[in-house]
Design a protein around this motif. Structure first.
Motif, PDB file in Angstrom:
ATOM      1  N   VAL A  20      39.180  30.890  49.403  1.00  0.00           N
ATOM      2  CA  VAL A  20      38.166  30.382  48.472  1.00  0.00           C
ATOM      3  C   VAL A  20      38.273  31.105  47.126  1.00  0.00           C
ATOM      4  CG1 VAL A  20      35.667  30.293  48.050  1.00  0.00           C
ATOM      5  CG2 VAL A  20      36.586  29.588  50.262  1.00  0.00           C
ATOM      6  N   CYS A  21      38.485  32.412  47.165  1.00  0.00           N
ATOM      7  CA  CYS A  21      38.644  33.175  45.918  1.00  0.00           C
ATOM      8  C   CYS A  21      39.914  32.754  45.178  1.00  0.00           C
ATOM      9  CB  CYS A  21      38.666  34.662  46.206  1.00  0.00           C
ATOM     10  SG  CYS A  21      37.075  35.313  46.741  1.00  0.00           S
ATOM     11  N   ALA A  22      40.970  32.432  45.918  1.00  0.00           N
ATOM     12  CA  ALA A  22      42.202  31.962  45.279  1.00  0.00           C
ATOM     13  C   ALA A  22      41.986  30.603  44.617  1.00  0.00           C
ATOM     14  CB  ALA A  22      43.326  31.876  46.300  1.00  0.00           C
ATOM     15  N   ILE A  59      48.143  35.351  35.403  1.00  0.00           N
ATOM     16  CA  ILE A  59      47.769  36.753  35.632  1.00  0.00           C
ATOM     17  C   ILE A  59      46.257  36.913  35.581  1.00  0.00           C
ATOM     18  CG2 ILE A  59      47.853  39.070  34.627  1.00  0.00           C
ATOM     19  CD1 ILE A  59      50.738  38.527  33.860  1.00  0.00           C
ATOM     20  N   ILE A  60      45.615  36.306  34.600  1.00  0.00           N
ATOM     21  CA  ILE A  60      44.168  36.432  34.488  1.00  0.00           C
ATOM     22  C   ILE A  60      43.473  35.757  35.670  1.00  0.00           C
ATOM     23  CG2 ILE A  60      42.163  35.729  33.101  1.00  0.00           C
ATOM     24  CD1 ILE A  60      43.933  36.132  30.620  1.00  0.00           C
ATOM     25  N   GLY A  61      43.935  34.587  36.075  1.00  0.00           N
ATOM     26  CA  GLY A  61      43.325  33.884  37.199  1.00  0.00           C
ATOM     27  C   GLY A  61      43.497  34.618  38.511  1.00  0.00           C
ATOM     28  N   SER A  62      44.668  35.166  38.771  1.00  0.00           N
ATOM     29  CA  SER A  62      44.879  35.889  40.025  1.00  0.00           C
ATOM     30  C   SER A  62      44.172  37.242  40.019  1.00  0.00           C
ATOM     31  CB  SER A  62      46.367  36.056  40.302  1.00  0.00           C
ATOM     32  OG  SER A  62      46.973  36.828  39.293  1.00  0.00           O
ATOM     33  N   THR A  63      44.046  37.870  38.861  1.00  0.00           N
ATOM     34  CA  THR A  63      43.277  39.110  38.773  1.00  0.00           C
ATOM     35  C   THR A  63      41.817  38.844  39.079  1.00  0.00           C
ATOM     36  OG1 THR A  63      44.792  40.004  37.122  1.00  0.00           O
ATOM     37  CG2 THR A  63      42.633  41.021  37.258  1.00  0.00           C
ATOM     38  N   PHE A  64      41.275  37.764  38.549  1.00  0.00           N
ATOM     39  CA  PHE A  64      39.900  37.384  38.836  1.00  0.00           C
ATOM     40  C   PHE A  64      39.721  37.111  40.330  1.00  0.00           C
ATOM     41  CE2 PHE A  64      36.917  33.853  39.519  1.00  0.00           C
ATOM     42  CZ  PHE A  64      35.730  34.484  39.144  1.00  0.00           C
ATOM     43  N   ALA A  65      40.686  36.421  40.935  1.00  0.00           N
ATOM     44  CA  ALA A  65      40.594  36.105  42.358  1.00  0.00           C
ATOM     45  C   ALA A  65      40.663  37.365  43.212  1.00  0.00           C
ATOM     46  CB  ALA A  65      41.702  35.135  42.751  1.00  0.00           C
ATOM     47  N   GLY A  66      41.565  38.275  42.893  1.00  0.00           N
ATOM     48  CA  GLY A  66      41.670  39.524  43.639  1.00  0.00           C
ATOM     49  C   GLY A  66      40.445  40.401  43.498  1.00  0.00           C
ATOM     50  N   LEU A  67      39.884  40.463  42.297  1.00  0.00           N
ATOM     51  CA  LEU A  67      38.671  41.235  42.067  1.00  0.00           C
ATOM     52  C   LEU A  67      37.493  40.627  42.803  1.00  0.00           C
ATOM     53  CD1 LEU A  67      37.203  43.516  40.520  1.00  0.00           C
ATOM     54  CD2 LEU A  67      36.890  41.900  38.659  1.00  0.00           C
ATOM     55  N   ARG A  68      37.407  39.323  42.781  1.00  0.00           N
ATOM     56  CA  ARG A  68      36.301  38.621  43.449  1.00  0.00           C
ATOM     57  C   ARG A  68      36.352  38.821  44.962  1.00  0.00           C
ATOM     58  NH1 ARG A  68      31.413  36.642  42.432  1.00  0.00           N
ATOM     59  NH2 ARG A  68      30.999  34.790  43.635  1.00  0.00           N
ATOM     60  N   CYS A  69      37.539  38.807  45.528  1.00  0.00           N
ATOM     61  CA  CYS A  69      37.682  38.969  46.974  1.00  0.00           C
ATOM     62  C   CYS A  69      37.424  40.407  47.409  1.00  0.00           C
ATOM     63  CB  CYS A  69      39.065  38.514  47.421  1.00  0.00           C
ATOM     64  SG  CYS A  69      39.293  38.522  49.197  1.00  0.00           S
ATOM     65  N   ALA A  70      37.830  41.367  46.612  1.00  0.00           N
ATOM     66  CA  ALA A  70      37.699  42.771  46.984  1.00  0.00           C
ATOM     67  C   ALA A  70      36.393  43.389  46.514  1.00  0.00           C
ATOM     68  CB  ALA A  70      38.870  43.560  46.407  1.00  0.00           C
ATOM     69  N   ILE A  83      46.368  39.749  49.753  1.00  0.00           N
ATOM     70  CA  ILE A  83      46.210  38.528  50.560  1.00  0.00           C
ATOM     71  C   ILE A  83      45.691  37.386  49.703  1.00  0.00           C
ATOM     72  CG2 ILE A  83      44.914  37.530  52.491  1.00  0.00           C
ATOM     73  CD1 ILE A  83      45.267  40.198  53.905  1.00  0.00           C
ATOM     74  N   THR A  84      44.809  37.690  48.760  1.00  0.00           N
ATOM     75  CA  THR A  84      44.338  36.658  47.840  1.00  0.00           C
ATOM     76  C   THR A  84      45.483  36.172  46.960  1.00  0.00           C
ATOM     77  OG1 THR A  84      42.182  37.718  47.846  1.00  0.00           O
ATOM     78  CG2 THR A  84      42.602  36.136  46.105  1.00  0.00           C
ATOM     79  N   ALA A  85      46.344  37.069  46.535  1.00  0.00           N
ATOM     80  CA  ALA A  85      47.501  36.664  45.730  1.00  0.00           C
ATOM     81  C   ALA A  85      48.463  35.800  46.541  1.00  0.00           C
ATOM     82  CB  ALA A  85      48.222  37.899  45.204  1.00  0.00           C
TER      83      ALA A  85
END
Length: 139
Positions: A20-22, A59-70, A83-85
């Motif tokens: 979902v975060c991805a 990069i910005i989208g995946s950073t947001f997804a990783g931060l949101r998940c963690a 794992i989100t990446a």
């Protein structure tokens, strides 16, 4: 003892949360790409930097997804970002199936996969040393 860890449902819930975060990170990437394309259409951005704009938005989208998940995790934040990446990369691969191939952009998918992996791990790392509100109130 937590029964969800015994049954293995905690891992499935974590995978679903990272997926979902991805998806949220991919939506942010699409919004950034729309903004960059409008900027180039108006003449504010350089036309020859289209590949760099794509990589920057990934990069910005995946950073947001990783931060949101963690964000809510106490341990394993880099693993959560990784794992989100990986989920983000899988969504990129699914999206690349539906786009036509062009000879000019053959290596862009590999660059986007590396950028998504680095961004997701960086987003997980950003959640590593966060402060809670109680420590701010004590100062």
């Amino acid at each position: 003892m937590d029964k969800s860890k015994v049954n293995g449902t905690a891992g499935i819930e974590f995978i679903v949360k990272s997926l979902v975060c991805a998806i949220m990170g991919l939506a942010l990437t699409a919004i950034l790409l729309l903004g960059f394309s409008l900027m180039m259409l108006k003449g504010a951005g350089l036309q020859n930097m289209a590949g760099e704009y794509v990589i920057l938005s990934v990069i910005i989208g995946s950073t947001f997804a990783g931060l949101r998940c963690a964000k809510k995790r106490d341990t394993g934040v880099v693993t959560a970002g990784f794992i989100t990446a990986v989920c983000f990369i899988l969504l990129l691969l699914i999206g690349s199936i539906f786009t036509p191939n062009s000879p000019a952009g053959e290596g862009i998918l590999l660059k986007n996969m590396v950028a998504a992996l680095c961004g997701g791990c960086f987003g997980g790392t950003l959640a590593l040393y966060r402060k809670n509100k109680k420590s701010k109130l004590r100062r």
